[in-house]
Every structure is written in C-alpha cells, then in structure tokens.
Design a protein around this motif. Structure first.
Motif, PDB file in Angstrom:
ATOM      1  N   ASP A 245       0.827  -1.208   0.000  1.00 12.92           N
ATOM      2  CA  ASP A 245       0.000   0.000   0.000  1.00 12.92           C
ATOM      3  C   ASP A 245       0.863   1.260   0.000  1.00 12.92           C
ATOM      4  OD1 ASP A 245      -2.309  -1.517   0.058  1.00 12.92           O
ATOM      5  OD2 ASP A 245      -2.685  -1.247   2.196  1.00 12.92           O
ATOM      6  N   TRP A 246       1.923   1.234   0.784  1.00 10.81           N
ATOM      7  CA  TRP A 246       2.807   2.403   0.901  1.00 10.81           C
ATOM      8  C   TRP A 246       3.507   2.674  -0.430  1.00 10.81           C
ATOM      9  CZ3 TRP A 246       8.053   3.521   0.577  1.00 10.81           C
ATOM     10  CH2 TRP A 246       8.488   4.696   1.216  1.00 10.81           C
ATOM     11  N   SER A 249       1.073   4.165  -2.903  1.00  9.31           N
ATOM     12  CA  SER A 249       0.406   5.394  -2.465  1.00  9.31           C
ATOM     13  C   SER A 249       0.995   6.592  -3.207  1.00  9.31           C
ATOM     14  CB  SER A 249       0.586   5.594  -0.963  1.00  9.31           C
ATOM     15  OG  SER A 249       1.945   5.913  -0.651  1.00  9.31           O
ATOM     16  N   GLN A 250       0.311   7.709  -3.144  1.00  8.55           N
ATOM     17  CA  GLN A 250       0.812   8.922  -3.789  1.00  8.55           C
ATOM     18  C   GLN A 250       2.186   9.293  -3.236  1.00  8.55           C
ATOM     19  OE1 GLN A 250      -1.758  12.331  -3.419  1.00  8.55           O
ATOM     20  NE2 GLN A 250      -0.534  13.595  -4.775  1.00  8.55           N
ATOM     21  N   HIS A 251       2.352   9.133  -1.930  1.00  6.61           N
ATOM     22  CA  HIS A 251       3.628   9.447  -1.285  1.00  6.61           C
ATOM     23  C   HIS A 251       4.733   8.522  -1.796  1.00  6.61           C
ATOM     24  CE1 HIS A 251       6.593  10.415   1.714  1.00  6.61           C
ATOM     25  NE2 HIS A 251       6.463   9.257   2.351  1.00  6.61           N
ATOM     26  N   GLN A 253       4.832   6.758  -4.541  1.00 10.00           N
ATOM     27  CA  GLN A 253       5.063   6.996  -5.959  1.00 10.00           C
ATOM     28  C   GLN A 253       5.883   8.268  -6.196  1.00 10.00           C
ATOM     29  OE1 GLN A 253       3.140   4.899  -8.877  1.00 10.00           O
ATOM     30  NE2 GLN A 253       4.150   3.774  -7.226  1.00 10.00           N
ATOM     31  N   GLN A 254       5.650   9.276  -5.378  1.00  9.52           N
ATOM     32  CA  GLN A 254       6.447  10.494  -5.494  1.00  9.52           C
ATOM     33  C   GLN A 254       7.908  10.230  -5.140  1.00  9.52           C
ATOM     34  OE1 GLN A 254       4.235  13.131  -2.904  1.00  9.52           O
ATOM     35  NE2 GLN A 254       3.002  13.971  -4.580  1.00  9.52           N
ATOM     36  N   ASN A 257       9.586   8.503  -8.063  1.00  5.50           N
ATOM     37  CA  ASN A 257       9.881   9.464  -9.139  1.00  5.50           C
ATOM     38  C   ASN A 257      11.018  10.407  -8.791  1.00  5.50           C
ATOM     39  OD1 ASN A 257       8.032   8.630 -11.095  1.00  5.50           O
ATOM     40  ND2 ASN A 257       6.374   9.853 -10.231  1.00  5.50           N
ATOM     41  N   ASP A 270       4.089   4.147 -11.826  1.00  7.57           N
ATOM     42  CA  ASP A 270       2.874   3.999 -12.648  1.00  7.57           C
ATOM     43  C   ASP A 270       1.824   3.148 -11.958  1.00  7.57           C
ATOM     44  OD1 ASP A 270       3.949   1.461 -12.933  1.00  7.57           O
ATOM     45  OD2 ASP A 270       3.529   1.314 -15.070  1.00  7.57           O
ATOM     46  N   ASP A 272      -0.968   3.980 -11.002  1.00 14.65           N
ATOM     47  CA  ASP A 272      -2.314   4.331 -11.434  1.00 14.65           C
ATOM     48  C   ASP A 272      -2.721   3.599 -12.714  1.00 14.65           C
ATOM     49  OD1 ASP A 272      -0.517   5.627 -13.061  1.00 14.65           O
ATOM     50  OD2 ASP A 272      -1.548   7.567 -13.024  1.00 14.65           O
TER      51      ASP A 272
END
Length: 275
Positions: A245-246, A249-251, A253-254, A257, A270, A272
């Motif tokens: 999950d971590w 998550s948006q966090h 994935q950031q 990147n 990716d 999403d």
C-alpha cells in the motif's frame, strides 16, 4: 496545587503518547521482500525503505535475486511479497495461486551497452533483435546474466525474435546479478543487456557506452505481489500489505519518481495504471 496539577497533566499526556506509540508498533515488525537485483543495486531500495521504516515501524529484510529466484522464494513461502519485472512469469505465479493482489508499481527500460567504439556496429540500429543478430554474426563478446532474472527473460525473448539460439563463441552466460554482469562486460570489452536503472548507477565505473535504446520491446515494468497466505499461513501478510500500500500510495510513488543518480531519474512510477 497548580504545580501538582501540571505534573499530573504532563504524566497523563506522556502516558497517552506512550500508549499511542505502543498501539502503532507492528505486532510482527519484520517483512521479507524478494526482489530483483536491479532494485537493490540501483540504490532504489536504499532510498525507499529507510523512509518506510521511519513512517511505519516495519523493518524490511531484502532478498535480492533474479526474478525467477524471487518468484521461487514466493512459491516456497520464504518471503511475504515479491517485487519483480517479468510479466509472463508473474502471471504464471498468480495464476498458480502463489501470489495475490498484483499491482503495477513503476517502470524503466532495458538498454544495450558495449564498447564506446562499438566494433560490432550496432549503434545505428533501432531494433534490439537486429542488434543481437549483428552481435552473433560478428561473434562479438556478449555477457548474459544467465540467471532466469527478468533481464535474462527479456534477453531470451529478443534472441528468439532474432531467430537465433545464442551458442556463438563470444556468448558468455555467467549466472550473476546485473552489477557483476556489467563489471565483467566492461572487463571483457563486450556487450550486454541491462536495465537502465542499474546502468545509470554503474556507468561511471565502467568502460562502456549506451549504444541502443528506445525499442518498444525494451519496456521494463515492475509489479509488487503478495505471497498467498492461504498456502503459507505464517506469512506476515499484514506487513506485506502495508508495504505494498505504501509503495503504490501517492507518497510512495512520489518518492520513486524523485530517486535520481547523477541527476537522472531511474524509474517512473505507474501505480495508477489499470491492473
């Protein structure tokens, strides 16, 4: 009286904080992750996992091997989840009931590297299979991981596309991870297929150049998959799911990147992407 009340309030607050910390502490804090050498040797896990531990309290034991070996560890119940990059092998793993909840995580790509003077002349080519055929035709030194990793699986698919069984004299299968394979390739003045992440992490140490990139067949997707607790009830599935999950998550994935080597991003998140 006022000071006594303040001390009591401080004690109560301290007790509440300790209680919250105790509640937040994982019941089973160790997660066992089988993953490819590319995620470790590129430095990505060294970037992500300390932050994960800081935020969740879980410790992650990393077992880095080729994708084939990582999936085998999952089949045997030796790890709680896997992070790999061989879609066909991963699908078999899930279809056979060994893995659950597969999730897209990130991607990079494969590249062909070799001597800067490129004696086999593959640099003008845009097709990876044609480049491998040229290497075989000229009996160039080609160092293969030979370890059933995602990289090796991709390499075998490219040889098949080229219509060649790689048995020429210059072909060397060494059964090693990506870092040692790149090192040997550099020492021998040969060619090899590598994921871009490990290449960027190692290129400053090697006498090699990037010669071919951009072929759509060189796309390299990674997924994270939980090992099925119905087969292995003693797995730390709760912790594995927290890590999965971590990561998606948006966090998480950031963070993926934002990971760079020499100012260059190594992976593109990716999560999403539809499963």
């Amino acid at each position: 009286m006022e000071n006594s009340m303040k001390r009591l309030a401080a004690l109560l607050l301290g007790g509440l904080l300790l209680s919250q910390q105790a509640m937040a502490e994982p019941a089973n804090p160790l997660i066992r992750l089988a993953t490819t050498t590319s995620t470790e040797q590129s430095g990505l896990l060294g970037w992500l996992l300390p932050q994960f531990t800081k935020e969740t309290g879980y410790q992650v034991q990393v077992l880095a091997a080729g994708t084939g070996q990582s999936l085998k560890m999952g089949e045997n119940g030796d790890v709680d989840l896997v992070m790999t990059h061989a879609p066909s092998s991963e699908q078999k793993f899930v279809d056979a009931g060994f893995g659950i909840e597969p999730r897209h995580l990130m991607y990079n790509d494969f590249v062909l590297v070799g001597p800067a003077d490129d004696p086999a002349g593959i640099k003008p080519l845009k097709d990876a299979a044609k480049a491998l055929k040229a290497l075989a035709d000229k009996d160039a030194v080609f160092v293969s991981r030979g370890d059933e990793s995602g990289t090796h699986v991709k390499e075998k698919a490219l040889w098949q596309a080229a219509g060649i069984t790689p048995a020429f004299k210059g072909y060397k299968s060494i059964g090693q991870g990506m870092g040692p394979t790149l090192t040997m390739t550099s020492e021998l003045g040969g060619y090899t297929l590598t994921d871009r992440g490990t290449w960027l992490a190692y290129e400053g140490k090697l006498k090699l150049a990037l010669l071919l990139e951009g072929d759509t067949r060189l796309f390299n997707p990674y997924r994270v998959i939980l090992v099925n607790p119905k087969r292995w009830p003693k797995l730390n599935t709760e912790g594995a799911r927290v890590l999965s999950d971590w990561l998606v998550s948006q966090h998480g994935q950031q963070l993926i990147n934002s990971f760079t080597v020499n100012g260059k991003p190594l992976f593109v998140a990716d999560a999403d992407k539809p499963a």
